[in-house]
Scaffold this motif. Sequence first.
Motif, short mmCIF file in Angstrom:
data_model
loop_
_atom_site.label_atom_id
_atom_site.label_comp_id
_atom_site.label_asym_id
_atom_site.label_seq_id
_atom_site.Cartn_x
_atom_site.Cartn_y
_atom_site.Cartn_z
N ILE A 18 -6.38 -6.42 -3.85
CA ILE A 18 -4.78 -5.86 -4.16
C ILE A 18 -4.62 -5.57 -5.81
O ILE A 18 -4.11 -4.39 -6.02
CB ILE A 18 -3.72 -7.10 -3.75
N GLU A 19 -5.12 -6.31 -6.56
CA GLU A 19 -5.19 -5.96 -8.02
C GLU A 19 -5.93 -4.86 -8.35
O GLU A 19 -5.70 -4.05 -9.03
CB GLU A 19 -5.64 -7.06 -8.93
N ARG A 20 -7.17 -4.52 -7.67
CA ARG A 20 -8.14 -3.45 -8.04
C ARG A 20 -7.29 -2.33 -7.45
O ARG A 20 -7.37 -1.22 -7.97
CB ARG A 20 -9.42 -3.85 -7.41
N HIS A 21 -6.64 -2.25 -6.29
CA HIS A 21 -6.13 -1.22 -5.66
C HIS A 21 -4.86 -0.62 -6.64
O HIS A 21 -4.58 0.66 -6.70
CB HIS A 21 -5.74 -1.41 -4.22
N ASN A 22 -4.25 -1.80 -6.91
CA ASN A 22 -2.99 -1.44 -7.69
C ASN A 22 -3.41 -0.84 -9.14
O ASN A 22 -2.45 -0.01 -9.50
CB ASN A 22 -2.16 -2.78 -7.91
N ARG A 23 -4.38 -1.23 -9.65
CA ARG A 23 -4.82 -0.69 -10.65
C ARG A 23 -5.23 1.00 -10.77
O ARG A 23 -4.83 1.45 -11.73
CB ARG A 23 -6.12 -1.51 -11.48
N HIS A 24 -5.88 0.99 -9.63
CA HIS A 24 -6.04 2.73 -9.50
C HIS A 24 -5.12 3.73 -8.87
O HIS A 24 -5.01 4.67 -9.16
CB HIS A 24 -7.37 2.46 -8.66
N ALA A 25 -4.21 3.03 -8.04
CA ALA A 25 -3.56 3.88 -7.42
C ALA A 25 -2.11 3.57 -7.59
O ALA A 25 -1.35 4.10 -7.06
CB ALA A 25 -3.79 3.74 -5.99
N GLY A 26 -1.54 2.88 -8.63
CA GLY A 26 -0.30 2.57 -8.84
C GLY A 26 0.21 1.40 -7.90
O GLY A 26 -0.64 0.97 -7.16
N THR A 27 1.48 1.61 -7.63
CA THR A 27 2.22 0.56 -6.54
C THR A 27 1.99 1.39 -5.25
O THR A 27 2.66 2.17 -5.08
CB THR A 27 3.43 0.22 -7.00
N THR A 28 1.43 0.89 -4.35
CA THR A 28 1.45 1.42 -3.10
C THR A 28 1.17 0.38 -2.05
O THR A 28 0.69 -0.86 -2.40
CB THR A 28 0.12 2.28 -2.78
N LEU A 29 1.79 0.46 -0.91
CA LEU A 29 1.96 -0.57 -0.12
C LEU A 29 0.49 -0.68 0.73
O LEU A 29 -0.02 0.28 0.96
CB LEU A 29 2.87 -0.30 1.19
N ILE A 30 -0.15 -1.83 0.84
CA ILE A 30 -1.27 -2.16 1.23
C ILE A 30 -1.13 -2.82 2.82
O ILE A 30 -0.31 -3.69 2.69
CB ILE A 30 -1.93 -3.08 0.36
N PRO A 31 -1.49 -2.23 3.69
CA PRO A 31 -1.30 -3.03 5.08
C PRO A 31 -2.35 -4.26 5.05
O PRO A 31 -3.20 -4.34 4.58
CB PRO A 31 -1.96 -1.95 6.17
N VAL A 32 -1.78 -5.22 5.56
CA VAL A 32 -2.33 -6.81 5.69
C VAL A 32 -2.37 -7.11 7.22
O VAL A 32 -1.66 -7.04 7.97
CB VAL A 32 -1.41 -7.80 4.96
N VAL A 33 -3.64 -7.30 7.30
CA VAL A 33 -4.08 -7.88 8.64
C VAL A 33 -4.00 -9.36 8.73
O VAL A 33 -4.57 -10.01 7.95
CB VAL A 33 -5.59 -7.34 8.95
N ARG A 34 -3.00 -9.79 9.64
CA ARG A 34 -2.91 -11.12 9.56
C ARG A 34 -3.93 -11.96 10.74
O ARG A 34 -3.75 -11.38 11.86
CB ARG A 34 -1.24 -11.70 9.92
N ARG A 35 -4.34 -12.98 10.38
CA ARG A 35 -5.31 -13.79 11.29
C ARG A 35 -4.40 -14.91 11.73
O ARG A 35 -3.54 -15.42 11.29
CB ARG A 35 -6.38 -14.11 10.75
N LYS A 36 -4.96 -15.43 12.99
CA LYS A 36 -4.44 -16.70 13.65
C LYS A 36 -4.69 -17.62 12.56
O LYS A 36 -5.76 -17.73 12.21
CB LYS A 36 -4.80 -16.90 14.86
#
Length: 73
Positions: A50-68
């Motif tokens: 998340i930190e790496r993605h936000n640093r390069h792309a600004g604020t964007t929604l990141i889909p989260v895969v939830r596990r059991k």
Amino acid sequence: MDQFLKSLLARKAHVQSRIDEEQSRPVPDSLRLQALKKLKLRFREQINFIERHNRHAGTTLIPVVRRKTVPIT
């Protein structure tokens, strides 16, 4: 800071405290320690992504895969 990121950081800190608590016992449960350390690693990987993605792309929604979830007691 993103609420989800704050939540991940809090969860990672909680897991770290559980690891410290388990290691301070006279006879630590190695299976529990292993499970807690894997969980902490997953949180760290998600936080880094998340930190790496936000640093390069600004604020964007990141889909989260939830596990059991499996409760660790």
